[in-house]
Design a protein around this motif. Structure first.
Motif, PDB file in Angstrom:
ATOM      1  N   ALA A  20       0.770  -1.381   0.258  1.00  0.00           N
ATOM      2  CA  ALA A  20       0.366  -0.124  -0.010  1.00  0.00           C
ATOM      3  C   ALA A  20       0.987   1.307  -0.111  1.00  0.00           C
ATOM      4  N   VAL A  21       0.370   2.112  -0.876  1.00  0.00           N
ATOM      5  CA  VAL A  21       0.801   3.640  -0.579  1.00  0.00           C
ATOM      6  C   VAL A  21      -0.256   4.639  -0.980  1.00  0.00           C
ATOM      7  N   GLU A  22       0.255   5.993  -0.040  1.00  0.00           N
ATOM      8  CA  GLU A  22      -0.652   6.516  -0.268  1.00  0.00           C
ATOM      9  C   GLU A  22      -0.408   7.611  -1.230  1.00  0.00           C
ATOM     10  N   THR A  23      -1.527   8.392  -1.496  1.00  0.00           N
ATOM     11  CA  THR A  23      -1.837   9.436  -2.434  1.00  0.00           C
ATOM     12  C   THR A  23      -1.561  11.041  -1.900  1.00  0.00           C
ATOM     13  N   ASP A  24      -0.796  12.306  -1.762  1.00  0.00           N
ATOM     14  CA  ASP A  24      -1.025  13.504  -1.218  1.00  0.00           C
ATOM     15  C   ASP A  24      -1.836  13.109  -1.983  1.00  0.00           C
ATOM     16  N   LYS A  25      -3.000  14.631  -1.056  1.00  0.00           N
ATOM     17  CA  LYS A  25      -4.786  15.155  -1.483  1.00  0.00           C
ATOM     18  C   LYS A  25      -3.703  16.432  -2.417  1.00  0.00           C
ATOM     19  N   ALA A  26      -2.285  17.084  -2.010  1.00  0.00           N
ATOM     20  CA  ALA A  26      -2.212  18.424  -2.579  1.00  0.00           C
ATOM     21  C   ALA A  26      -1.756  17.896  -4.251  1.00  0.00           C
TER      22      ALA A  26
END
Length: 349
Positions: free
Chosen positions: A212-218
Motif C-alpha cells: 500500500a502507498v498513499e497519494t498526497d491530496k495536494a
C-alpha cells in the motif's frame, strides 16, 4: 555572466568537459545538465551558498526543497537516516531512474538545501552525463529543474538557455530528455509511504514492490498554505505565459466546447492555442493546434508536454484550451502537470 554551452555525445562523453563542469560545481558555481526526466540545475548540495545561488537563479521560493542527486547508492547513508526496508526495495527496483525518495536527513545536508525541513529528497538518475557530472562534482548535486521558477520545465538545452542564459556558468547539452516529466517523489519517512509528486514510476508500480502507498491530496487539489515537503507541491508550476484552461468531459462535448470557446475568443481578437491528442487534433478548424501524441502512447504525450507549452510562449497566444487526459498510470503525472500549469482552471462539460 557568460554562460558556456557544451554539447556532449552519449557515444563518447567528453571527460574534459565533464571535469570542467565538475570544477565549476566544486567552486560553488551552477551547471545545467540533462537527465532522463528533464534538465536539472546543479549546484553542490553540501554547500549552502550553492543552494542559495540555485534559488536566486531560478527565482525559486527558499522554502521549496531541492532534490539531492547521487551517483552511487552507498552515498545515501552519508545524507539520509532511518532507511527502511521498503525504501531499500524501491531502490532495488527503480534506482537508477526517475524516482526520488524522501528520508530523514543527516546533519551533513545544509538546511538551505532542504528548505529548512528535517527531511532530504534524494535521486539517482540513470542518464550517463548526469552520473558523470555528479561524480566529477563531488558526489552530491542539488538539482531542481533548470528553468525559471513557475515556467514549464526544460527538456532541451535550448529551453535552458532561454531561461537561464547569463545566470549560470555552464549548460551541458545532451539533446532531448527522454521522459519529459520530473521524477516521481515518494516520502518513505512516512508509513505507509506517500506519493508527493507523480511521475514515470506509477502508483501501481510502487505497490507491486512494497504494498500500500498513499497519494498526497495536494497532487489533485489546488495549492494550499501548507509548507511543501517536496518540489512542486505548493506553488504554481509549469505555467505558460498565456492563461490555460483544461476542458474535461466526454470527448464529443470537449471538442465542441473547445471549438466554441476558440470561435468566441477569435471574434474578440484573441490568438488561441489548443492542446489535443492525435485522435482529435484534426477536428479543430480554428486556433493554433498542437498535438501531444496518441492517447494510446502516454510516454509520447509526457515527452512533448513541456515542449508544447513553451512553443505556445514562442507563438504569443493569448489563451490556451487543453483537452484532459486519463488520470491513471502515467496519465496521473500528465494531468498533475497540466493542472499545475492551468492553476487548476478546469471547465467540466
Amino acid at each position: 555572466m557568460d554562460t558556456k554551452i557544451r554539447k556532449l555525445s552519449y557515444d563518447g562523453i567528453d571527460r574534459k568537459v565533464i571535469e570542467e563542469a565538475g570544477q565549476i560545481l566544486k567552486s560553488g558555481g551552477l551547471v545545467a545538465f540533462p537527465t532522463e526526466t528533464v534538465y536539472g540545475l546543479g549546484g553542490d548540495a553540501l554547500n549552502p551558498a550553492s543552494s542559495g545561488k540555485i534559488y536566486a537563479a531560478k527565482g525559486r521560493p527558499s522554502d521549496n526543497p531541492l532534490i539531492v542527486h547521487i551517483a552511487e547508492r552507498s552515498a545515501l547513508t552519508q545524507i539520509a537516516a532511518n532507511i527502511s526496508g521498503k525504501a531499500e526495495r524501491l531502490m532495488d527496483a527503480f534506482w537508477p531512474g526517475p524516482l526520488t525518495l524522501i528520508f530523514e536527513k543527516k546533519p551533513l545536508v545544509p538546511d538551505k538545501t532542504t528548505g529548512g525541513l528535517p527531511t532530504v529528497a534524494v535521486r539517482m538518475p540513470s542518464d550517463p552525463i548526469a552520473e558523470a557530472l555528479i561524480r566529477a562534482g563531488g558526489g552530491f548535486v542539488a538539482a531542481p529543474s533548470a528553468n525559471v521558477s513557475g515556467r514549464p520545465s526544460t527538456t532541451t538545452a535550448a529551453h535552458v538557455a532561454e531561461d537561464l542564459n547569463g545566470r549560470i556558468e555552464m549548460i551541458l547539452d545532451g539533446g532531448q530528455a527522454v521522459i519529459g516529466l520530473e521524477s516521481t517523489i515518494v516520502d518513505v519517512s512516512a508509513e505507509p509511504p506517500v506519493i508527493l509528486r507523480p511521475g514515470a514510476v506509477t502508483k501501481s508500480m510502487l505497490e507491486r514492490e512494497i504494498g500500500a502507498v498513499e497519494t498526497d491530496k495536494a497532487i489533485i487539489a489546488s495549492d494550499s498554505g501548507v509548507r511543501p515537503k517536496a518540489p512542486g507541491m505548493k506553488y504554481r508550476h509549469y505555467a505558460p505565459k498565456a492563461g490555460l484552461t483544461i476542458v474535461e468531459g466526454e470527448t464529443e462535448r470537449v471538442v465542441s466546447a473547445i471549438r466554441h470557446l476558440t470561435e468566441e475568443a477569435e471574434r474578440a481578437g484573441k490568438k488561441v492555442g489548443i492542446i489535443a491528442a492525435d485522435e482529435t487534433a484534426f477536428r479543430y478548424p480554428a486556433g493554433l493546434v498542437q498535438s501531444l501524441g496518441a492517447r494510446s502512447r502516454e510516454a509520447e504525450i509526457s515527452a512533448h508536454l513541456f515542449e508544447v507549452l513553451r512553443r505556445f510562449d514562442d507563438t504569443e497566444v493569448d489563451c490556451i484550451y487543453s483537452e484532459a487526459f486519463e488520470d491513471a498510470g502515467l496519465g496521473t503525472a500528465i494531468m498533475n502537470r497540466l493542472l499545475k500549469a492551468a492553476g487548476h482552471q478546469v471547465l467540466r462539460v
